[in-house]
Design an enzyme around this catalytic site. Structure first.
Site, short mmCIF file in Angstrom:
data_model
loop_
_atom_site.label_atom_id
_atom_site.label_comp_id
_atom_site.label_asym_id
_atom_site.label_seq_id
_atom_site.Cartn_x
_atom_site.Cartn_y
_atom_site.Cartn_z
N PHE A 170 0.80 -1.22 0.00
CA PHE A 170 0.00 0.00 0.00
C PHE A 170 0.83 1.27 0.00
O PHE A 170 0.33 2.34 -0.36
CB PHE A 170 -0.94 0.02 1.22
CG PHE A 170 -0.23 0.33 2.53
CD1 PHE A 170 0.03 1.63 2.91
CD2 PHE A 170 0.16 -0.69 3.38
CE1 PHE A 170 0.68 1.91 4.11
CE2 PHE A 170 0.82 -0.43 4.58
CZ PHE A 170 1.08 0.89 4.95
N SER A 247 5.13 -7.01 3.75
CA SER A 247 5.50 -7.35 5.13
C SER A 247 6.31 -8.64 5.19
O SER A 247 6.34 -9.44 4.25
CB SER A 247 4.23 -7.53 5.97
OG SER A 247 3.53 -8.70 5.56
N CYS A 302 9.63 1.52 3.50
CA CYS A 302 10.53 0.43 3.90
C CYS A 302 11.96 0.92 4.05
O CYS A 302 12.80 0.25 4.64
CB CYS A 302 10.47 -0.73 2.91
SG CYS A 302 11.07 -0.32 1.27
N GLU A 402 9.35 -3.53 13.15
CA GLU A 402 9.23 -2.37 12.27
C GLU A 402 7.94 -1.63 12.62
O GLU A 402 6.84 -2.18 12.49
CB GLU A 402 9.20 -2.82 10.80
CG GLU A 402 9.19 -1.67 9.82
CD GLU A 402 9.22 -2.15 8.37
OE1 GLU A 402 9.66 -1.37 7.51
OE2 GLU A 402 8.80 -3.29 8.11
#
Length: 518
Positions: A170, A247, A302, A402
């Site tokens: 996303f 993920s 990321c 994270e």
């Protein structure tokens, strides 16, 4: 042109701001935008308001099979299309994306929440990959070695591998999509794309641009959904390769399931990117870089620099860092002057706030708390303000996981060696940065650190497309990375030919002196 297509939202399924009823997002199969016949739909909410802006289908098994069948049929002719023809289509796509960047960015802001400026950057970084794909006539060159033995030569050339698939996250609705299908298709493959169900609008707009650019029907197709569509991509025997960004949990699952089914898989996953700050660095520049890299895009990158490691006296800069972070404007992404917008969903906000609280509970110092930020006129939005947790320890949950939000955690060490050891002990290897004015220190850091992408006074060292995105260790599974030379390797196979034509068999005919024409 997309400007015309945008007036036909019912056809493409792209949400339009202030539309009185939420449209449905369409599938794109064999060159047509089609309504799904599913009975299961996912409401997509504007993160700034939590109003429904579109309904995304969970594609039926039959629809997904049709998409793969279309790609398989198109491959028969597309793989035989000349390299120059594919290159021309890529030139057209580059032109159309550039021309329609504003509309793409507006849709990203509506569905994903990031600021308009950040959304335009999202499109631009994807556009750069398309521009690099236009170099396929050089990138796709094989190798030749003559006279390896008497009258014998060996040469190689690259071939496409078949139907490929992509599953996107996303956080970069345009960029990651453009990491995938342009490189795959310019190499002669066909593609089935499953964009994130949270913000597929940019992908659908890119499909209209691809169509206008001249992509034949079936070369690129789009399905939608969640777990069932992922399993379908991993299991369908006609799909030869899978590209994934997302993920850890999903990445490992897709890599394992796809690999077990004999597919090539490249899987970009989570990260914990550290920025090491030395006291000899340019303070003003370093602090500005830290704030931007930690809090930009609401931390949903990321490659966000989510962890600051202050070496020695550099810790004295923290109060100034906090003051800079406080000045950032939290607002809806389309508003003028917004520095960071909302996070993607209420669930994401809850998780971020929970991880911040876990840090407090485990003894970290909460020096800046953005959990209770409110934005006038957008009280129902998923907003989290800049947050800073200091004196974090490696065993804390907020360090191990994270956070994926506008939260900077910071640690203190005495030496560069301690910083390097800290980073190398972390399981992730996506990116890191060092801030220093000492070249010898920078060189030591670069050579000793076990991370795939390193910035020296560069906070987010994402390589441009002539290189590859080279995250390592826990951040990547696979053999070939995204875009650049490794991306080309991922989407092609090499055929090697060894031939021998004996000199004594040569036929000598009467020479001609006419100028050759063909």
């Amino acid at each position: 042109m997309l400007r015309t297509a945008l007036t036909k939202a019912q056809v493409i399924g792209v949400p339009v701001r202030f539309c009185s009823t939420a449209p449905t997002t369409k599938l794109f199969i064999n060159g047509k935008f089609v309504e799904s016949q599913t009975s299961e739909w996912i409401d997509l909410h504007n993160p700034a308001t939590n109003e429904v802006v579109t309904r995304v289908p969970k594609s039926t098994d039959q629809e997904m099979k049709r998409a793969v069948d279309a790609a398989s049929d198109a491959y028969k002719t597309w793989s035989q299309t000349s390299l120059l023809s594919r290159q021309q289509i890529m030139f057209n796509l580059q032109h159309l994306i550039k021309k329609n960047m504003k509309e793409l960015a507006e849709n990203i802001t509506l569905e994903q929440g990031k600021t308009i400026a950040d959304a335009e950057g999202d499109v631009m970084r994807g556009l750069q990959v398309v521009e690099h794909c236009c170099s396929i006539t050089s990138l796709g060159l094989g190798e030749t070695l003559g006279d390896i033995s008497k009258d014998m030569d060996t040469y190689t050339y690259r071939l496409p591998i078949g139907v490929c698939a992509g599953i996107t996250p996303f956080n970069f609705p345009a960029m990651i999509t453009l990491w995938m299908f342009p490189m795959a298709t310019v190499c002669g493959n066909t593609f089935v794309l499953k964009p994130s169900e949270r913000d597929p609008g940019a992908t659908m707009m890119l499909m209209k641009l691809a169509q206008d650019a001249g992509f034949p029907d079936g070369v690129v197709n789009v399905i939608h959904g969640q777990h069932d569509s992922v399993n379908f991509v991993c299991d369908h025997p006609a799909i030869r390769a899978i590209s994934f960004v997302g993920s850890d949990q999903a990445g490992r699952y897709i890599y394992n399931r796809g690999s077990q089914n004999g597919k090539r898989v490249q899987s970009n996953m989570g990260a914990k990117n550290h920025g090491v700050i030395l006291p000899d660095a340019n303070k003003e520049n370093t602090l500005n870089q830290l704030v931007g890299a930690a809090y930009g895009a609401a931390g949903q990158r990321c490659m966000a620099l989510s962890t600051a490691v202050f070496v020695g006296e550099a810790k004295e800069w923290i109060p100034e860092l906090i003051e800079k972070a406080k000045k950032l404007k939290v607002h809806a992404g389309h508003t003028v002057g917004a520095d960071l917008g909302p996070v993607i969903s209420p669930e994401a906000k809850d998780r971020i706030c929970s991880l911040v609280q876990s840090g407090v509970d485990e003894g970290a110092d909460l020096l800046l708390d953005g959990r209770d930020v409110t934005v006038e006129g957008y009280e129902k939005g998923n907003f989290v303000g800049p947050t800073l947790l200091h004196n974090v320890k490696p065993q804390m949950k907020c360090y191990k996981e994270e956070i994926f939000g506008p939260v900077l955690i910071s640690l203190e060490v005495d030496t560069v060696d301690e910083a390097i050891e800290l980073i190398n002990n972390n399981p992730y290897g996506n990116g890191t940065a060092v801030f220093t004015n000492n070249g010898a220190t920078a060189r030591k850091f670069v050579h000793d650190i076990d991370v795939g992408q390193i910035g020296v006074n560069v906070p987010i060292p994402v390589p441009l497309p002539m290189f590859s995105f080279t995250g390592t260790r826990g951040s990547f599974l696979g053999d070939a990375h995204f875009y650049g030379k490794q991306g080309l390797n991922f989407y092609t196979q090499v055929k090697t030919v060894t031939s021998q034509w004996k000199a004594e068999d040569a036929t000598i005919t009467k020479p001609t002196v006419a100028f050759p024409t063909l």
